[in-house]
Design a protein around this motif. Structure first.
Motif, PDB file in Angstrom:
ATOM      1  N   ILE A   5       0.983  -1.332   0.004  1.00 29.53           N
ATOM      2  CA  ILE A   5       0.003  -0.006  -0.004  1.00 29.53           C
ATOM      3  C   ILE A   5       0.990   1.238   0.087  1.00 29.53           C
ATOM      4  CG2 ILE A   5      -1.972   1.235   1.139  1.00 29.53           C
ATOM      5  CD1 ILE A   5      -2.669  -1.545   0.209  1.00 29.53           C
ATOM      6  N   LEU A   6       1.856   1.412   0.992  1.00 30.99           N
ATOM      7  CA  LEU A   6       2.649   2.305   1.015  1.00 30.99           C
ATOM      8  C   LEU A   6       3.891   2.251  -0.199  1.00 30.99           C
ATOM      9  CD1 LEU A   6       2.985   3.199   4.888  1.00 30.99           C
ATOM     10  CD2 LEU A   6       1.082   4.158   3.258  1.00 30.99           C
ATOM     11  N   GLY A   7       4.084   1.137  -0.546  1.00 32.49           N
ATOM     12  CA  GLY A   7       5.280   0.967  -1.770  1.00 32.49           C
ATOM     13  C   GLY A   7       6.561   0.939  -1.138  1.00 32.49           C
TER      14      GLY A   7
ATOM     15  N   GLY B 243       6.531  -6.013  -4.121  1.00 33.52           N
ATOM     16  CA  GLY B 243       5.141  -5.556  -3.755  1.00 33.52           C
ATOM     17  C   GLY B 243       4.082  -4.998  -4.477  1.00 33.52           C
ATOM     18  N   THR B 244       4.656  -4.323  -5.468  1.00 33.00           N
ATOM     19  CA  THR B 244       3.697  -3.407  -6.340  1.00 33.00           C
ATOM     20  C   THR B 244       3.468  -4.450  -7.760  1.00 33.00           C
ATOM     21  OG1 THR B 244       5.778  -2.242  -7.414  1.00 33.00           O
ATOM     22  CG2 THR B 244       4.331  -1.251  -5.514  1.00 33.00           C
ATOM     23  N   ALA B 245       3.961  -5.471  -7.751  1.00 29.25           N
ATOM     24  CA  ALA B 245       4.096  -6.263  -9.047  1.00 29.25           C
ATOM     25  C   ALA B 245       2.650  -6.942  -9.179  1.00 29.25           C
ATOM     26  CB  ALA B 245       4.987  -7.439  -9.293  1.00 29.25           C
ATOM     27  N   ALA B 246       2.135  -7.083 -10.234  1.00 26.01           N
ATOM     28  CA  ALA B 246       0.699  -7.753 -10.368  1.00 26.01           C
ATOM     29  C   ALA B 246       0.756  -9.249 -10.232  1.00 26.01           C
ATOM     30  CB  ALA B 246       0.265  -7.557 -11.931  1.00 26.01           C
ATOM     31  N   ALA B 247       2.095  -9.830 -10.587  1.00 23.09           N
ATOM     32  CA  ALA B 247       2.088 -11.436 -10.113  1.00 23.09           C
ATOM     33  C   ALA B 247       3.593 -11.596  -9.657  1.00 23.09           C
ATOM     34  CB  ALA B 247       1.635 -12.083 -11.158  1.00 23.09           C
TER      35      ALA B 247
ATOM     36  N   SER C 152       7.046 -14.431  -9.457  1.00 27.77           N
ATOM     37  CA  SER C 152       7.591 -15.411 -10.431  1.00 27.77           C
ATOM     38  C   SER C 152       7.149 -16.778  -9.251  1.00 27.77           C
ATOM     39  CB  SER C 152       8.915 -15.183 -10.568  1.00 27.77           C
ATOM     40  OG  SER C 152       9.918 -15.227  -9.243  1.00 27.77           O
ATOM     41  N   ASP C 153       7.638 -17.877 -10.117  1.00 27.24           N
ATOM     42  CA  ASP C 153       7.549 -19.059  -9.441  1.00 27.24           C
ATOM     43  C   ASP C 153       8.656 -19.393  -8.421  1.00 27.24           C
ATOM     44  OD1 ASP C 153       5.276 -20.085 -10.985  1.00 27.24           O
ATOM     45  OD2 ASP C 153       6.607 -21.002 -12.662  1.00 27.24           O
ATOM     46  N   LYS C 154       9.596 -18.880  -8.724  1.00 28.09           N
ATOM     47  CA  LYS C 154      10.796 -18.626  -7.816  1.00 28.09           C
ATOM     48  C   LYS C 154      10.541 -17.976  -6.442  1.00 28.09           C
ATOM     49  CE  LYS C 154      15.186 -16.572  -6.596  1.00 28.09           C
ATOM     50  NZ  LYS C 154      16.454 -15.597  -7.432  1.00 28.09           N
ATOM     51  N   THR C 155       9.900 -16.932  -6.562  1.00 28.04           N
ATOM     52  CA  THR C 155       9.273 -16.271  -5.414  1.00 28.04           C
ATOM     53  C   THR C 155       8.011 -16.876  -4.732  1.00 28.04           C
ATOM     54  OG1 THR C 155       9.889 -14.092  -6.551  1.00 28.04           O
ATOM     55  CG2 THR C 155       8.167 -13.862  -4.593  1.00 28.04           C
ATOM     56  N   LEU C 156       7.331 -17.457  -5.193  1.00 30.72           N
ATOM     57  CA  LEU C 156       6.265 -18.450  -4.609  1.00 30.72           C
ATOM     58  C   LEU C 156       6.817 -19.512  -4.061  1.00 30.72           C
ATOM     59  CD1 LEU C 156       3.469 -18.266  -7.472  1.00 30.72           C
ATOM     60  CD2 LEU C 156       3.707 -16.806  -5.551  1.00 30.72           C
ATOM     61  N   ASN C 157       7.838 -20.280  -4.463  1.00 29.37           N
ATOM     62  CA  ASN C 157       8.377 -21.227  -3.849  1.00 29.37           C
ATOM     63  C   ASN C 157       9.188 -20.758  -2.421  1.00 29.37           C
ATOM     64  OD1 ASN C 157       7.363 -23.049  -5.598  1.00 29.37           O
ATOM     65  ND2 ASN C 157       9.437 -22.851  -6.957  1.00 29.37           N
ATOM     66  N   GLY C 158       9.917 -19.622  -2.826  1.00 28.50           N
ATOM     67  CA  GLY C 158      10.653 -18.982  -1.988  1.00 28.50           C
ATOM     68  C   GLY C 158       9.676 -18.750  -0.546  1.00 28.50           C
TER      69      GLY C 158
END
Length: 464
Positions: free
Chosen positions: A46-48, A401-405, A407-413
């Motif tokens: 929200i605050l970026g 934080g401000t990305a729309a989605a 990556s798979d690497k981030t989700l696994n992390g």
């Protein structure tokens, strides 16, 4: 003597309303943990703000608590007012919620640097001042508000039940409110205000209805003896408070880390931050445990009860990790994690009383507020480190934080951080718990203390 003529806390059988009144402050304080779970998400999405930078700033703020914690314990030990030693400090709950609201209500006109300063200052005032006071006065207030040691255990257990019911209910509602707010900054502020005002008012219930007992107050002569030097000497010579403090640090670190990462996990891996409603609902299934923990402590002992709880707690993240995004395993894992934490989280004062008795027996000086401040510091320092590590590690796994989605690497992390870190930490606490063997010495210690108190003409119970 007619018990009804005695103050409620001095009776052998406490009135039914007493635990409810005692729990009001605990409920209001526990609600801050619910809000803390969404704090990082608010800052980043929200605050970026940069999660690594905000993590460092908040960690530095929490580290300063080392000084305020030790100071408040010393102050409480030496306080002597008409209201008592600990009761006057209950007003800190009002200021705590005021600063929480201010932290979220960041003026939109502020630049990035000023926003960092604003949230850091508000965070500092919450934790270094208000929470420090509220943790520091807790066991001292209990000892002086409830005369019978057995009743203290009952009050802690009953208050824990009320606390878990209300906080769990709020934990189910708040995620839905946050989900409905989305990225609307004004709606976030409105939601926080709707939580802060009633919590500040409810938190004063204990102050209004439960006085300290006059015959529980220490004479001025004793208060004057407890100098700063003797306080530090008493704390330094008490190995068990440090062993327990280490376990308490790990509990708060793993709980804070898991709670913070749950927000990111439900939002990005599950696709709906509102799912936390059902994860928090799992705590309701842990509620019956609070009824049995005091009996289990009597049967198994305080250390064994603590160890069994930690083992169950460690199984929680393991179950979550195995199940991935399955709602069934997420709920079961959350249930294990919450249920296993019951002994160390809700029965804190029981362990503190053990350490107080040992410290007085070994060092000849009984420090209460200062000893409570040690666990207070550990709780906040753990929160600081866990918050900072969340910021650093989530950046390392590629979070934006401000990305729309993500990556798979981030989700696994995110999955790994949500489960592996808390699990490893709790296993460390299990190992440390093997050194907490004060319980087997307590019968001898309390008998000796009773003899000492009898010789000095005091009427303090050996268990105090």
């Amino acid at each position: 003597m007619n018990e009804k003529k005695l103050p409620a806390g001095a009776r052998q059988k406490l009135p039914f309303w007493f635990p409810m009144a005692w729990s009001t402050r605990a409920v209001a304080l526990s609600m801050t943990m619910t809000m803390a779970g969404f704090m990082s998400l608010y800052f980043t999405d929200i605050l970026g703000l940069n999660p690594a930078i905000i993590g460092i700033l908040l960690m530095v703020s929490r580290i300063t608590d080392a000084f305020t914690d030790l100071i408040i314990g010393y102050i409480v030990d030496r306080t002597n007012t008409k209201l008592g030693k600990a009761r006057p400090y209950e007003f800190a709950i009002v200021f705590l919620w005021l600063f929480i609201f201010a932290m979220y209500a960041v003026p939109a006109s502020l630049g990035t640097t000023a926003t960092y300063i604003w949230v850091t200052v508000c965070y500092f005032l919450q934790n270094s001042i208000c929470v420090t006071i509220l943790y520091g006065n807790e066991p001292v207030y209990l000892v002086r508000a409830v005369k019978n040691p057995d009743n203290r255990t009952k009050v802690i257990s009953a208050a824990g039940i009320y606390q878990m019911i209300l906080v769990t209910a709020a934990g189910m509602i708040v995620p839905q409110l946050i989900a409905s707010a989305g990225n609307d900054r004004s709606r976030w502020i409105f939601i926080v205000s709707c939580i802060a005002v009633p919590c500040a008012l409810i938190g004063l219930g204990r102050f209004l209805f439960i006085p300290e007992l006059k015959d529980a107050e220490e004479p001025k002569e004793k208060a004057q003896i407890i100098s700063l030097k003797s306080t530090f000497a008493a704390l330094g010579g008490n190995k068990y408070i440090w062993i327990f403090a280490a376990m308490y640090f790990i509990y708060h670190f793993s709980n804070g880390f898991s709670g913070g990462m749950a927000t990111y996990f439900t939002k990005w891996n599950m696709g709906d931050v509102g799912i936390q409603t059902w994860l928090n609902a799992a705590a309701l299934f842990a509620l019956p445990i609070l009824f049995f923990v005091p009996k289990l402590m009597e049967k198994w002992g305080t250390r064994k009860t603590l160890q069994i709880g930690l083992v169950i707690m460690a199984l929680g993240p393991a179950i979550r990790w195995i199940g991935g995004t399955s709602m069934v395993t997420l709920i079961i894992g959350s249930l294990f994690f919450v249920a296993g934490a019951v002994p160390i989280s809700f029965m804190l004062n029981i362990y503190l009383f053990e350490c107080m008795d040992y410290g007085e027996w070994k060092n000849g000086t009984r420090v209460e507020g200062s000893m409570a401040s040690i666990t207070s510091f550990m709780a906040k320092f753990a929160s600081a480190i866990s918050g900072a590590m969340q910021g650093w590690l989530i950046v390392l796994v590629g979070y934006v934080g401000t990305a729309a989605a993500q990556s798979d690497k981030t989700l696994n992390g995110i999955t790994m951080l949500y489960n592996l870190v808390p699990m490893v930490c709790v296993i460390a606490a299990i190992i440390i718990s093997t050194k907490y063997d004060v319980e087997k010495k307590l019968p001898e210690i309390r008998a000796e203390l009773a003899k000492r108190h009898g010789e000095t003409g005091t009427e303090e119970a050996a268990g105090e």
